[in-house]
Design an enzyme around this catalytic site. Structure first.
Site: not given
Ligand code: GLN
Length: 458
Positions: A66, A141, A165
Site C-alpha cells: 500500500k 482506503s 480500510s
Molecule cells: N473509511 C474510514 C475513514 O475514512 C477508515 C479509513 C481507514 O481505515 N484508513 O476514516
C-alpha cells in the site's frame, strides 16, 4: 504461499506477477511498478537458492505494498498530490521484516489519499475498480491492495486499517483482510492517519497465509513505542478453543443488505451444526461508535497532517512568494477535499470552545465501547458481524456525499476504537455476482486463535 523451489524460480514468479499487473492496468491498482528492482531481487534469491543458502519463509513471493508504507523503492505518495515526488530515506519496519524473509515488492498500490475514505475514489490518481465489477468501487482506503490480491496478481498485499480500510475492501473483493490487535505490528515508517487507531495488516486468499504473514510481521519494535511484546509468536502452540460465537442483535436490521444478513445466518447454521453455541448480544453503545470515530479520528488527522507544509516533503506550490503563501497554497493545492474536511473538523473539535463538548465526550464514549466489548467477550469467544452494511457500490454513488461515505464505516470503526482484532472473511456471492463478506471479531491478543478459527468458516 508458493515458496520458490527448484520447480519455479523467483524470477519467473515475479515476472508473471508484473505481467499480470500490466494486463490489469485498467483497474488502476498500482501507483508504481518496480520492474527493475523486483527482477533484480528475484535473481538474487534464485542465486542464493542455487548456492544452497538459506532463504526466508517468503522467499520469492511477490507482494504489493500500500502506498502509505515508506520504503526506499519508489516514491511514497499515500496517493496524495502533496507527497508527490517524496522519496523516503527510511523503510517501514513491516517492510523490512517481509523482505528479510525474501518477499519481493512488485509495486505500490492506490488508496484514498492519506487513507481517508472507503472507496479509493479520494485518490489523486483516480479510483481503483472492483475486481468483480468494473463499474463499482474497490472499497477503501486500501482498494489497490485488495484488488491486487483478488485478481491474483500477487500472493498478498499490505494494508492499513484505521476504521475498516483493510476489512471493507477485502469484503468488497472476496478475500481475507486482517486488522490485528492495536500494537501487534509496528507502525514505524507508515504514513500516520490517526495514531491511536492505525493498525497494519494484510490481504490474503487463505487464513494459512494470513497466519504466516502475522508470524513474520508481529512483534515489539523500539521504533514504535505502542507495539506490544510479541504475543503472536509466543502463542504458537495455543490452539483455538472457541465454543460460543456472538451475533449482534442490532446489526440484523433492514438497513443491512439482505445478502449480508443471509450470509451471516448461513454461517451461524454451519457453526451450530459443528457444535458451536450462537449467543445473541446486546451492544447498545456501538451505535455511538461512528460518531465518536468521526471526532477522534479527524482530531488526530489534523495533528498528523500539520507536518505537510511544503518545506519538508514532496510537492511545493509554485506560488510560494512568502512563507504564508508557501504554507497556504501548498496545503490548498496539495490536499484532496476529503483531507481538508478532516483537518477542519479535527481542529474544530479540538478548539478550546468545543473540546469538552466534542473531543472529551467522544473519548468517554470510546471507553464505554472498550468496556462493552469486554463484557461481550465474557459471554462469547468471538463475534461474527457484517463488515459494512452493503456490498460494493457504484463508482460515483457516494463520493460527493461525505456522510453517506462515512456510514460505510458503521460496523468497522468500533474495533479500532476498542483496539480489538477483526478478520474479514469471504462469505459467498450475491445474485448479482458481487462478493459478500463478514468479519470475525475477537478479544485483544486473540489474533492467532481468531485466524485459526476462520478455517471453520472457510
Ligand atoms: N473509511 C474510514 C475513514 O475514512 C477508515 C479509513 C481507514 O481505515 N484508513 O476514516
Amino acid at each position: 504461499m508458493k515458496i520458490a523451489n527448484k520447480k519455479v524460480t523467483a524470477e519467473r514468479l515475479v515476472k508473471d506477477a508484473l505481467e499480470k499487473a500490466k494486463h490489469f492496468a485498467d483497474y488502476n491498482i498500482f501507483t508504481f511498478l518496480d520492474e527493475e528492482g523486483a527482477i533484480k531481487r528475484a535473481r538474487e534469491i534464485d542465486e542464493k537458492i542455487a548456492r544452497g543458502e538459506d532463504v526466508g519463509r517468503l522467499a520469492g513471493v511477490p507482494y504489493a505494498l500500500k502506498d502509505n508504507f515508506l520504503s526506499e523503492n519508489g516514491e511514497t505518495t499515500a496517493s496524495a498530490h502533496i507527497l508527490e515526488g517524496f522519496k523516503s530515506p527510511v523503510t517501514a519496519t513491516a517492510v523490512e521484516k517481509l523482505e528479510a524473509e525474501g518477499a519481493i515488492m512488485i509495486g505500490r498500490t492506490n488508496l484514498d489519499a492519506f487513507a481517508h475514505g472507503s472507496s479509493t475514489e479520494n485518490s489523486y490518481y483516480g479510483p481503483t475498480l472492483n475486481a468483480f465489477d468494473k463499474g463499482r468501487v474497490a472499497g477503501g482506503s486500501s482498494g489497490g491492495s485488495a484488488v491486487a490480491v483478488a485478481l491474483d496478481i500477487v500472493e498478498f498485499a499490505t494494508g492499513t486499517d484505521t476504521g475498516g480500510s483493510i476489512r471493507q475492501p477485502a469484503s468488497f473483493n472476496g478475500i481475507y483482510g486482517f486488522k490485528p490487535t492495536y500494537g501487534t505490528v509496528s507502525r514505524y515508517g507508515v504514513v500516520a492517519m490517526a495514531s491511536s487507531l492505525d493498525c497494519i495488516g494484510f490481504f490474503t486468499k487463505t487464513p494459512e497465509d494470513m497466519n504466516l504473514l502475522m508470524e513474520v510481521a508481529s512483534g515489539q519494535d523500539p521504533k514504535d513505542m505502542t507495539t506490544l511484546p510479541d504475543f503472536y509468536n509466543a502463542d504458537a502452540t495455543k490452539k483455538n478453543s472457541a465454543t460460543r460465537i456472538g451475533v449482534i442483535k442490532d446489526f440484523d436490521n433492514e438497513a443491512v443488505d439482505a445478502n449480508i444478513r443471509e450470509a451471516l445466518k448461513a454461517k451461524c447454521k454451519i457453526l451450530k451444526e459443528k457444535g458451536f453455541e450462537i449467543v445473541e448480544l446486546d451492544m447498545p453503545t456501538l451505535k455511538y461508535a461512528l460518531a465518536a470515530y468521526y471526532i477522534i479520528q479527524p482530531a488526530e488527522v489534523a495533528s498528523n497532517l500539520s507536518r505537510h507544509d511544503g518545506v519538508r516533503y514532496g510537492f511545493r506550490s509554485d506560488d510560494s512568494s512568502n512563507l504564508e503563501n508557501l504554507y497556504e497554497n501548498t496545503r490548498n493545492e496539495g490536499f484532496m477535499s476529503e483531507n481538508k474536511r478532516r483537518i477542519m473538523i479535527g481542529n474544530f473539535v479540538l478548539s478550546s470552545g468545543f473540546y469538552d463538548a466534542y473531543f472529551l465526550k467522544a473519548a468517554k464514549a470510546r471507553t464505554l465501547i472498550v468496556k462493552e466489548y469486554e463484557e461481550a467477550f465474557k459471554k462469547c469467544d468471538y463475534i461474527l458481524t457484517p463488515v459494512s452494511p452493503n456490498l460494493a457500490f457504484k463508482l460515483g454513488e457516494k463520493v460527493n456525499d461525505p456522510v453517506a461515505m462515512y456510514l460505510e464505516d458503521l460496523m468497522s470503526v468500533s474495533l479500532n476504537l476498542a483496539g480489538v482484532p477483526g478478520l474479514a472473511i469471504p462469505a459467498g456471492m450475491s445474485g448479482e455476482g458481487l462478493p459478500v463478506g463478514l468479519q470475525i471479531v475477537g478479544p485483544r491478543r486473540s489474533d492467532r486463535q481468531l485466524i485459526e478459527f476462520a478455517k471453520e468458516l472457510a
